[in-house]
Scaffold this motif. Structure first.
Motif, mmCIF file in Angstrom:
data_model
loop_
_atom_site.group_PDB
_atom_site.id
_atom_site.type_symbol
_atom_site.label_atom_id
_atom_site.label_comp_id
_atom_site.label_asym_id
_atom_site.label_seq_id
_atom_site.Cartn_x
_atom_site.Cartn_y
_atom_site.Cartn_z
ATOM 1 N N THR A 56 0.817 -1.212 0.000
ATOM 2 C CA THR A 56 0.000 0.000 0.000
ATOM 3 C C THR A 56 0.852 1.265 0.000
ATOM 4 O OG1 THR A 56 -0.180 0.103 2.423
ATOM 5 C CG2 THR A 56 -1.901 -1.129 1.229
ATOM 6 N N HIS A 57 2.050 1.214 0.609
ATOM 7 C CA HIS A 57 2.940 2.373 0.691
ATOM 8 C C HIS A 57 4.397 1.922 0.686
ATOM 9 C CE1 HIS A 57 -0.813 4.119 2.155
ATOM 10 N NE2 HIS A 57 -0.314 5.272 1.778
ATOM 11 N N TRP B 295 4.716 -1.040 3.203
ATOM 12 C CA TRP B 295 3.581 -1.274 4.094
ATOM 13 C C TRP B 295 2.610 -2.217 3.401
ATOM 14 C CZ3 TRP B 295 1.968 4.004 6.621
ATOM 15 C CH2 TRP B 295 3.048 4.509 7.347
ATOM 16 N N ARG C 55 0.735 10.344 -2.112
ATOM 17 C CA ARG C 55 1.575 10.308 -0.910
ATOM 18 C C ARG C 55 0.717 10.532 0.311
ATOM 19 N NH1 ARG C 55 7.201 11.409 -1.511
ATOM 20 N NH2 ARG C 55 7.666 11.815 -3.677
ATOM 21 N N ASN C 56 1.227 10.040 1.459
ATOM 22 C CA ASN C 56 0.533 10.359 2.700
ATOM 23 C C ASN C 56 1.282 11.485 3.408
ATOM 24 O OD1 ASN C 56 2.656 9.191 4.148
ATOM 25 N ND2 ASN C 56 1.516 7.380 4.748
ATOM 26 N N HIS D 277 5.174 -4.418 7.924
ATOM 27 C CA HIS D 277 5.998 -3.465 7.189
ATOM 28 C C HIS D 277 7.236 -4.249 6.779
ATOM 29 C CE1 HIS D 277 4.241 0.211 9.549
ATOM 30 N NE2 HIS D 277 3.348 -0.394 8.795
ATOM 31 N N HIS E 264 5.367 8.806 2.685
ATOM 32 C CA HIS E 264 5.327 7.487 2.059
ATOM 33 C C HIS E 264 4.553 7.585 0.750
ATOM 34 C CE1 HIS E 264 6.300 6.349 6.183
ATOM 35 N NE2 HIS E 264 6.699 5.187 5.707
ATOM 36 N N VAL E 265 5.073 6.917 -0.282
ATOM 37 C CA VAL E 265 4.418 6.909 -1.592
ATOM 38 C C VAL E 265 3.374 5.800 -1.601
ATOM 39 C CG1 VAL E 265 4.747 6.600 -4.067
ATOM 40 C CG2 VAL E 265 6.469 7.824 -2.722
ATOM 41 N N ALA E 266 2.145 6.157 -1.943
ATOM 42 C CA ALA E 266 1.061 5.179 -2.029
ATOM 43 C C ALA E 266 1.205 4.382 -3.321
ATOM 44 C CB ALA E 266 -0.290 5.878 -1.987
ATOM 45 N N TRP F 39 8.484 3.489 1.509
ATOM 46 C CA TRP F 39 9.297 4.586 2.045
ATOM 47 C C TRP F 39 10.537 4.821 1.180
ATOM 48 C CZ3 TRP F 39 9.118 8.877 4.322
ATOM 49 C CH2 TRP F 39 10.279 9.491 4.804
#
Length: 141
Positions: A21-22, A31, A80-81, A37, A85-87, A24
């Motif tokens: 989902t994400h 994630w 991104r959140n 993670h 973190h890149v979605a 780093w």
């Protein structure tokens, strides 16, 4: 605003599913929708501030290049959140845990639905380096 549950650590030797989902950076954590993670086993990428830890291999590629390579392998960026973190909406992977590398992460070898090993795929992008100290994975082709 996205809310995430505390990451679960998968015991060494266990196989588990990870739907990314994400992301780093170039070696994780990734994630997983299922909770863990994942820190990709056997590889090293630059930290997002551009540094390398003194006890690990230091690739020439920038941290952004490595992260973007991993994001690309996981289906591309979807935003991104608030933490940076890149979605992603990655394909469901099958992973084998090496246990905790520290923190709330699970070190793991993950396979994409095609059967390709994700650590090997990242090495082929030339944005990360194989970390021989921790390499217990497949022979990359």
């Amino acid at each position: 605003m996205l809310t995430f549950l505390a990451a679960s650590i998968v015991a060494a030797g266990q196989t588990f599913t990870c739907t990314p989902t994400h992301v780093w950076d170039g070696d994780g954590p990734i994630w997983c929708a299922e909770g863990p993670h994942v820190r990709l086993s056997g590889i090293a990428a630059r930290e997002m501030d551009g540094t390398c830890r003194t006890n690990q291999p230091c690739p020439d590629a920038s941290p952004t290049e490595a992260r973007n390579a991993l994001v690309g392998l996981l289906g591309g960026a979807r935003g991104r959140n608030s933490t940076g973190h890149v979605a992603v909406a990655g394909p469901r992977m099958t992973c084998r845990s090496e246990g905790s590398p520290g923190g709330n992460r699970t070190a793991a070898w993950c396979r994409l639905p095609t059967g390709a090993d994700l650590s090997c795929a990242m090495i082929r992008t030339r944005t990360v380096l194989r970390w021989d100290r921790y390499w217990r994975g497949p022979a990359c082709r």
